[in-house]
Scaffold this active site. Structure first.
Site, PDB file in Angstrom:
ATOM      1  N   THR A 126       1.024  -0.867  -0.179  1.00  0.00           N
ATOM      2  CA  THR A 126       0.193  -0.010  -0.142  1.00  0.00           C
ATOM      3  C   THR A 126       0.961   1.132  -0.084  1.00  0.00           C
ATOM      4  O   THR A 126       2.358   0.732   0.485  1.00  0.00           O
ATOM      5  CB  THR A 126      -0.858  -0.558   1.471  1.00  0.00           C
ATOM      6  OG1 THR A 126      -1.220   1.574   1.263  1.00  0.00           O
ATOM      7  CG2 THR A 126      -0.185  -0.221   1.934  1.00  0.00           C
ATOM      8  N   ASP A 127       0.071   2.727  -0.573  1.00  0.00           N
ATOM      9  CA  ASP A 127       0.904   3.410  -0.707  1.00  0.00           C
ATOM     10  C   ASP A 127       1.116   4.051   0.917  1.00  0.00           C
ATOM     11  O   ASP A 127       2.144   5.293   0.992  1.00  0.00           O
ATOM     12  CB  ASP A 127       0.524   4.865  -1.475  1.00  0.00           C
ATOM     13  CG  ASP A 127      -1.604   5.035  -1.270  1.00  0.00           C
ATOM     14  OD1 ASP A 127      -1.911   4.051  -0.078  1.00  0.00           O
ATOM     15  OD2 ASP A 127      -1.566   5.958  -1.966  1.00  0.00           O
ATOM     16  N   GLU A 128       0.437   3.653   1.852  1.00  0.00           N
ATOM     17  CA  GLU A 128       0.219   3.910   3.043  1.00  0.00           C
ATOM     18  C   GLU A 128       1.776   4.212   3.801  1.00  0.00           C
ATOM     19  O   GLU A 128       1.692   4.605   4.846  1.00  0.00           O
ATOM     20  CB  GLU A 128      -0.757   3.443   4.284  1.00  0.00           C
ATOM     21  CG  GLU A 128      -1.824   4.297   3.851  1.00  0.00           C
ATOM     22  CD  GLU A 128      -3.156   4.296   4.298  1.00  0.00           C
ATOM     23  OE1 GLU A 128      -2.951   3.585   5.455  1.00  0.00           O
ATOM     24  OE2 GLU A 128      -4.307   3.012   4.311  1.00  0.00           O
ATOM     25  N   TYR A 151      -1.653  -0.187  11.202  1.00  0.00           N
ATOM     26  CA  TYR A 151      -2.314  -1.062  10.169  1.00  0.00           C
ATOM     27  C   TYR A 151      -0.912  -0.554   8.941  1.00  0.00           C
ATOM     28  O   TYR A 151      -0.521  -1.758   8.254  1.00  0.00           O
ATOM     29  CB  TYR A 151      -3.204  -0.575   9.077  1.00  0.00           C
ATOM     30  CG  TYR A 151      -3.616  -0.528   7.851  1.00  0.00           C
ATOM     31  CD1 TYR A 151      -3.203  -1.778   7.084  1.00  0.00           C
ATOM     32  CD2 TYR A 151      -2.765  -0.021   6.778  1.00  0.00           C
ATOM     33  CE1 TYR A 151      -3.138  -2.219   5.618  1.00  0.00           C
ATOM     34  CE2 TYR A 151      -3.175   0.182   5.637  1.00  0.00           C
ATOM     35  CZ  TYR A 151      -3.117  -1.886   4.683  1.00  0.00           C
ATOM     36  OH  TYR A 151      -3.130  -1.596   3.704  1.00  0.00           O
ATOM     37  N   LYS A 155       2.409  -3.882   7.137  1.00  0.00           N
ATOM     38  CA  LYS A 155       2.351  -3.514   6.280  1.00  0.00           C
ATOM     39  C   LYS A 155       3.971  -3.326   5.343  1.00  0.00           C
ATOM     40  O   LYS A 155       4.588  -3.870   4.577  1.00  0.00           O
ATOM     41  CB  LYS A 155       1.299  -2.461   5.052  1.00  0.00           C
ATOM     42  CG  LYS A 155      -0.351  -3.474   5.056  1.00  0.00           C
ATOM     43  CD  LYS A 155      -0.466  -5.062   4.252  1.00  0.00           C
ATOM     44  CE  LYS A 155      -0.003  -4.661   3.241  1.00  0.00           C
ATOM     45  NZ  LYS A 155      -0.740  -6.432   2.361  1.00  0.00           N
TER      46      LYS A 155
END
Length: 337
Positions: A126-128, A151, A155
């Site tokens: 994810t870009d997060e 979260y 990741k």
């Protein structure tokens, strides 16, 4: 025939990926491993559940014995790891399950992939993991990882572990990091389906803070096309950002959906911002475009219209989710087998 283990294939992005691949190709056999948590829904896969190139297995990626059994039984050559706890708000309320699934589960899959000598392991991220951007600039694959929520940190840990298997063991690992997905079959805790369903039910629309947080949106079918390309042609040990350069403020999304459905903005209700809420994400996908020839097909203006229409026309699907009845589908389908 390529034998692929797709984990989390009953979730929003995973199920769209399986539908996309099996409707396009007949040279792939997919084993879908999903433990059917609250966000996993086999009804998403009705159209291909009897496809001879597909089988479903209910189980947890943390279960090493099961994972080994599947690798051995189906001669797994490729892994696409969608399996993840993915809702930021839930990770703030309780993070342990995020580390179990996203970190330990990824490690189990990597260890199995190493033992069985797989041809490629695609870690869907994810870009997060990049953290929050200022008002200018884009995330590139060279950005430092600075996750700000439980979260995203889980990741990021999984990404680093996957890359460590590449550097230490020479394992054929590749990572994709995508911007916010939207489209059919998205669980109604996420922004777009939540707003659509609340509007259809004349309920208030909760918007965090001032609503000016910016996200970069990509239609799920564009994302799936990119994942398929990376699995086929992505360079081992590389990271590929997947984004459609469609930045929108959250409040703009909400007002747009209201306009599409012909409802009044009085339904909007600003609520207390969540902790560690990243202000802006925006992704540079020039690497995958230049190296693999990927380009997004869907413009946001049309795809959001199609998405709203899908939820309007598939009321039974999301009503069954809200009531919990969708979880009975597995028992009905497999209970007598």
């Amino acid at each position: 025939m390529k034998n692929i283990l797709v984990t989390g294939g009953a979730g929003f992005i995973g199920s769209n990926y399986i539908n996309y691949v099996l409707n396009k190709r007949d040279d792939i056999f997919i084993v879908n491993l999903d433990k059917l948590t609250y966000a996993g829904n086999l009804e998403n896969l009705k159209s291909i559940e009897n496809n001879r190139n597909y089988t479903f297995v209910k189980g947890d990626i943390v279960n090493g014995e099961l994972v080994d059994y599947l690798f051995r039984k189906y001669n797994i050559e490729y892994v696409v790891n969608f399996a993840a706890e993915s809702h930021v708000d839930r990770s703030i309320l309780g993070s342990e399950v995020f580390y179990q699934s996203n970190v330990i589960g990824t490690n189990v899959l990597l260890e199995a992939g190493k033992r069985f000598g797989i041809k490629k392991f695609l870690q869907v991220s994810t870009d997060e993991v990049y953290g929050s951007l200022g008002p200018e600039g884009l995330f590139t694959e060279e950005n430092q990882i600075v996750p700000n929520s439980p979260y995203s940190s889980s990741k990021a840990a999984a990404d680093l572990m996957a890359l460590s298997f590449y550097h230490t063991h020479g394992m054929p690992v590749v990572i994709t990091r995508y911007s916010n997905n939207y489209g059919p079959y998205q669980f109604p805790e996420k922004l777009i389906p939540l707003m659509i369903i609340n509007i259809l039910n004349d309920k208030k629309l909760p918007v965090y803070g001032d609503g000016l947080n910016v996200r970069d949106w990509i239609y799920v079918l564009d994302h799936n096309k990119a994942v398929d390309l990376v699995l086929e042609n992505g360079k081992i040990g590389n990271v590929y950002n997947i984004g459609a350069s469609q930045e929108m403020k959250n409040i703009e999304i909400v007002k747009l959906i209201l306009n599409i459905l012909g409802k009044d903005e009085s339904l909007i209700e600003y609520v207390k911002d969540r902790p560690g809420h990243d202000r802006r994400y925006a992704i540079d996908s020039s690497k995958i475009q230049n190296e693999l020839g990927w380009t997004p097909d869907y413009k946001f203006e049309q795809a959001i219209q199609d998405t709203v229409k899908w939820y309007v026309e598939n009321k039974n699907w999301w009503e069954r989710i809200i009531s919990g009845d969708y979880q009975k589908y597995y028992a009905n389908l497999y209970g007598n087998k």
